[in-house]
Write a protein that holds these residues in place. Sequence first.
Motif, PDB file in Angstrom:
ATOM      1  N   SER A   1      50.643 -27.560  46.402  1.00  0.00           N
ATOM      2  CA  SER A   1      50.422 -26.773  45.190  1.00  0.00           C
ATOM      3  C   SER A   1      49.922 -25.378  45.538  1.00  0.00           C
ATOM      4  O   SER A   1      50.317 -24.385  44.911  1.00  0.00           O
TER       5      SER A   1
ATOM      6  N   LEU B   1      49.161 -32.969  48.285  1.00  0.00           N
ATOM      7  CA  LEU B   1      49.553 -32.383  47.000  1.00  0.00           C
ATOM      8  C   LEU B   1      48.829 -31.075  46.754  1.00  0.00           C
ATOM      9  O   LEU B   1      49.406 -30.097  46.258  1.00  0.00           O
TER      10      LEU B   1
ATOM     11  N   LEU C   1      56.765 -35.060  44.308  1.00  0.00           N
ATOM     12  CA  LEU C   1      55.680 -35.595  43.485  1.00  0.00           C
ATOM     13  C   LEU C   1      55.139 -34.529  42.547  1.00  0.00           C
ATOM     14  O   LEU C   1      54.802 -34.813  41.387  1.00  0.00           O
ATOM     15  N   ASN C   2      55.044 -33.276  43.028  1.00  0.00           N
ATOM     16  CA  ASN C   2      54.606 -32.180  42.162  1.00  0.00           C
ATOM     17  C   ASN C   2      55.604 -31.944  41.031  1.00  0.00           C
ATOM     18  O   ASN C   2      55.220 -31.682  39.887  1.00  0.00           O
TER      19      ASN C   2
ATOM     20  N   LYS D   1      56.444 -35.159  33.799  1.00  0.00           N
ATOM     21  CA  LYS D   1      55.655 -36.046  32.943  1.00  0.00           C
ATOM     22  C   LYS D   1      54.870 -35.252  31.899  1.00  0.00           C
ATOM     23  O   LYS D   1      54.686 -35.705  30.773  1.00  0.00           O
ATOM     24  N   LYS D   2      54.398 -34.074  32.284  1.00  0.00           N
ATOM     25  CA  LYS D   2      53.629 -33.240  31.349  1.00  0.00           C
ATOM     26  C   LYS D   2      54.457 -32.909  30.115  1.00  0.00           C
ATOM     27  O   LYS D   2      53.930 -32.856  28.997  1.00  0.00           O
TER      28      LYS D   2
ATOM     29  N   GLU E   1      57.560 -34.218  39.740  1.00  0.00           N
ATOM     30  CA  GLU E   1      57.414 -35.342  38.807  1.00  0.00           C
ATOM     31  C   GLU E   1      56.220 -35.159  37.882  1.00  0.00           C
ATOM     32  O   GLU E   1      56.284 -35.512  36.702  1.00  0.00           O
ATOM     33  N   SER E   2      55.124 -34.623  38.409  1.00  0.00           N
ATOM     34  CA  SER E   2      53.935 -34.444  37.575  1.00  0.00           C
ATOM     35  C   SER E   2      54.197 -33.447  36.457  1.00  0.00           C
ATOM     36  O   SER E   2      53.705 -33.618  35.329  1.00  0.00           O
TER      37      SER E   2
ATOM     38  N   GLU F   1      54.782 -23.502  37.192  1.00  0.00           N
ATOM     39  CA  GLU F   1      55.570 -24.720  36.998  1.00  0.00           C
ATOM     40  C   GLU F   1      57.051 -24.443  37.237  1.00  0.00           C
ATOM     41  O   GLU F   1      57.760 -25.278  37.819  1.00  0.00           O
TER      42      GLU F   1
END
Length: 436
Positions: A236, A232, A406-407, A413-414, A409-410, A338
């Motif tokens: 990133s 991750l 996964l990034n 969620k934020k 999804e994070s 983002e």
Amino acid sequence: MDDYIIFLVGTVISCLINNIILFQFIEEKNERLYSNQLFYFLVKAGLYFLTICVNVVQQPIFNIISWIILFSFVNITLYGNGNRKTIHRIMEIPVLIAILTLCETIGVFILKFVLWALKMHHIQAIMMESLEITFSKMVVLIFYYIIITKFWKDDSARLFTKTQFGVEFVIILFNIANLAVIISFITKITSQKEHIFLLVNMAFMLFADLYFIYFARFAEKYNQLKVKFRLLEQQSLMQYEYYAEQEEKYNESVKILHDVNKHLKMIENMYQAKENEIAITYAQEISQMLLPLALEDYTNNPILNVLLNDKKKIANFHNIRFGMEIGTIDLSFMEPIEVTTIFGNLLDNAIEACDKVPEDKYIEMKLDKYNDFMVINISNSSMPIGKWHLGKPVSGKGRHHGIGLLNVESIIKKYNGNMILEEANRKFSCKIILNQ
């Protein structure tokens, strides 16, 4: 009476281990349909009590059928997994119970063979039953946690570590040593008190197995999470570098465009001075300098515009039709990195999926605002996806693939958003809702 108490204690331990295994299996493969933790605790406690009552009857066929009905009912009604066929979910509990029953039978057979080989024929019936329960449950624990959980997975990620192998090897040696001690002394025990102490020792041996196996599982998950976290970070960093590159391009374009008026004034002066050839050459140089900046303005977000133009060029190079429908949106609530992470990863995945399709390659992206929500819908042509796990497709590339998602999804969620992935008729779609 004492013999019945010993039998009852053995039944309680046996049912506890089976319940732990079955509920772990269900919860690892499915998601709870309700959020009430107390409700699920009471269900587990109630089912545990019912299975004890069933086993006390001592009717093997009745026991197996009852366990299948009870746990299948709980699995279907209280847990869900929309990415797996209902028939598979209906069959998995009977298959698992059949496997566990077979393991118990094999355990009892091995025990009897060992006792026969050692010529130990004069063991009291209640002690023999306790020994069979212990040995059969030991075989079940080892077989389930060391073999089944590794190969009966919905994804292709199987990570075997030295720590895991070491702990599992110690578990097997621990059981062999304890059983050797128990077998060597079991014929010498005469009093009921000694029988109870031996039964307690067997119970602690099984619980020690559970503890060590849990330790091995946590070691495995810790190692997987550590690898995933490192990937991750790498992903990133790559996204950040891409964002920085796009930002640099944008800043450079701003500088060039800032001087356009000066260049036009210079060309005008050249024509007024009758220096037509020099003016034409100068205009051509300015045209070449501005050519890379000829980007379509899809949105009011400069970073997203650069990214969309970049991905569209890549799609054209791969013979992929790239259609976009973008409404009046405002992405100012998101950080630039983002924006790059979400759209960069999703479009890269779409391009990669289209590359596997022999013909009719396309990507369609819709982006619009509805009330206080930002809605992103990206669909693309795709080959049929064979495996899904927890709402996401399982990549055939191994455990290191899918980090970009996964990034994404994070970030979702934020912003208290939601993402739905679907595939049907060779079309894969990703729908995201973000709360602004």
